[in-house]
Design a protein around this motif. Structure first.
Motif, PDB file in Angstrom:
ATOM      1  N   ARG A 107      -3.752   3.800  -3.359  1.00 28.72           N
ATOM      2  CA  ARG A 107      -4.261   2.721  -4.103  1.00 28.72           C
ATOM      3  C   ARG A 107      -5.498   1.857  -3.747  1.00 28.72           C
ATOM      4  O   ARG A 107      -6.145   1.344  -4.092  1.00 28.72           O
ATOM      5  CB  ARG A 107      -2.825   1.626  -4.266  1.00 28.72           C
ATOM      6  CG  ARG A 107      -1.698   2.091  -5.076  1.00 28.72           C
ATOM      7  CD  ARG A 107      -0.915   0.914  -5.356  1.00 28.72           C
ATOM      8  NE  ARG A 107       0.154   1.441  -6.228  1.00 28.72           N
ATOM      9  CZ  ARG A 107       1.485   1.564  -5.685  1.00 28.72           C
ATOM     10  NH1 ARG A 107       1.603   1.234  -4.010  1.00 28.72           N
ATOM     11  NH2 ARG A 107       2.420   1.876  -6.279  1.00 28.72           N
ATOM     12  N   ARG A 111      -8.871   1.412  -5.403  1.00 26.90           N
ATOM     13  CA  ARG A 111      -9.457  -0.006  -5.670  1.00 26.90           C
ATOM     14  C   ARG A 111     -10.696  -0.137  -5.197  1.00 26.90           C
ATOM     15  O   ARG A 111     -11.728  -0.815  -5.848  1.00 26.90           O
ATOM     16  CB  ARG A 111      -8.452  -1.079  -5.055  1.00 26.90           C
ATOM     17  CG  ARG A 111      -7.250  -1.243  -5.869  1.00 26.90           C
ATOM     18  CD  ARG A 111      -6.004  -2.112  -4.859  1.00 26.90           C
ATOM     19  NE  ARG A 111      -4.637  -2.140  -5.385  1.00 26.90           N
ATOM     20  CZ  ARG A 111      -3.538  -2.353  -4.903  1.00 26.90           C
ATOM     21  NH1 ARG A 111      -3.773  -2.523  -3.609  1.00 26.90           N
ATOM     22  NH2 ARG A 111      -2.338  -2.123  -5.387  1.00 26.90           N
ATOM     23  N   GLU A 196      -4.554   3.799 -10.814  1.00 24.61           N
ATOM     24  CA  GLU A 196      -3.501   3.509 -10.075  1.00 24.61           C
ATOM     25  C   GLU A 196      -2.373   4.268 -10.744  1.00 24.61           C
ATOM     26  O   GLU A 196      -1.513   4.813 -10.102  1.00 24.61           O
ATOM     27  CB  GLU A 196      -3.162   2.084  -9.881  1.00 24.61           C
ATOM     28  CG  GLU A 196      -4.393   1.623  -8.670  1.00 24.61           C
ATOM     29  CD  GLU A 196      -3.846   0.035  -8.244  1.00 24.61           C
ATOM     30  OE1 GLU A 196      -2.546  -0.272  -8.365  1.00 24.61           O
ATOM     31  OE2 GLU A 196      -4.742  -0.910  -8.214  1.00 24.61           O
TER      32      GLU A 196
END
Length: 218
Positions: A107, A111, A196
């Motif tokens: 993740r 990001r 995600e």
């Protein structure tokens, strides 16, 4: 001094636009200078050549990504060697390391990629002809080196010399697969939330495949 900073900033902004629209090979330094309202001499005051200009656009983002990956590799290698040294089974080792930990790292990478989407797109789709065009292969090599150390530790080999031809082949393939997953998400998902969500299944596939290979008895 302030004027120099503004000039360099303007050149980078115009270069970003030119590279994004035309790609590295077709981008024109003359056009960049024209858009920035400066002479080519001013550009060469700040940058050695086209590649140096491109590098100034992407270097900081690449450094940040590399730092995230290197820190994860260090933590994962240390944990794996400590756990494997305790004669844990593959199943126990997998449980101890945890899917959640790996997912959280994934993740974080997703990001970061979407936070710097413009630069990442530049690197992945517009860098042909520059020294950055082989970035995916360079990342594969970095992952492969890490995976090799992990594989040796988890297989209980005393050294890398114990690796068979088949071991090396599957490690190389899995390394490509890992990088391809992140590239696919970065280039096909519309936003970080979608990235995600897609990563959950991809991580399940990668982790399951990894331990399947480690525990392969055939």
């Amino acid at each position: 001094m302030e004027n120099e900073k503004e000039t360099k900033k303007k050149l980078l902004e115009c270069a970003m636009k030119e590279f994004s629209e035309k790609g590295y090979m077709k981008a024109s330094l003359r056009n960049i200078c024209k858009e920035a309202g400066v002479t080519t001499g001013a550009l060469y005051f700040f940058f050695k050549d086209k590649e140096d200009l491109f590098g100034n656009l992407v270097a900081e983002t690449l450094y940040g990504l590399d730092t995230i990956i290197e820190n994860h590799f260090i933590e994962e290698t240390t944990a794996t060697k400590a756990l494997a040294g305790g004669d844990m089974s593959v199943a126990a080792l997998a449980a101890a390391q945890g899917f959640d930990d790996d997912m959280e790292i994934a993740r974080g990478v997703i990001r970061y990629l979407f936070k710097h989407k413009e630069i990442i797109d530049l690197l992945l789709t517009k860098s042909q002809g520059s020294c950055y065009e082989n970035l995916p292969d360079q990342m594969v090599s970095k992952v492969e080196e890490h995976y090799t150390s992990m594989y040796v530790a988890m297989k209980g080999y005393k050294s890398k010399r114990k690796l068979t031809k088949e071991d090396k082949f599957i490690i190389h393939w899995m390394s490509h697969d890992q990088i391809d997953i992140f590239i696919h998400i970065a280039t096909h998902c519309k936003n970080v939330n979608e990235g995600e969500k897609q990563m959950k299944n991809m991580m399940a596939y990668m982790i399951g495949g990894w331990y399947g290979v480690i525990n392969n008895k055939y």
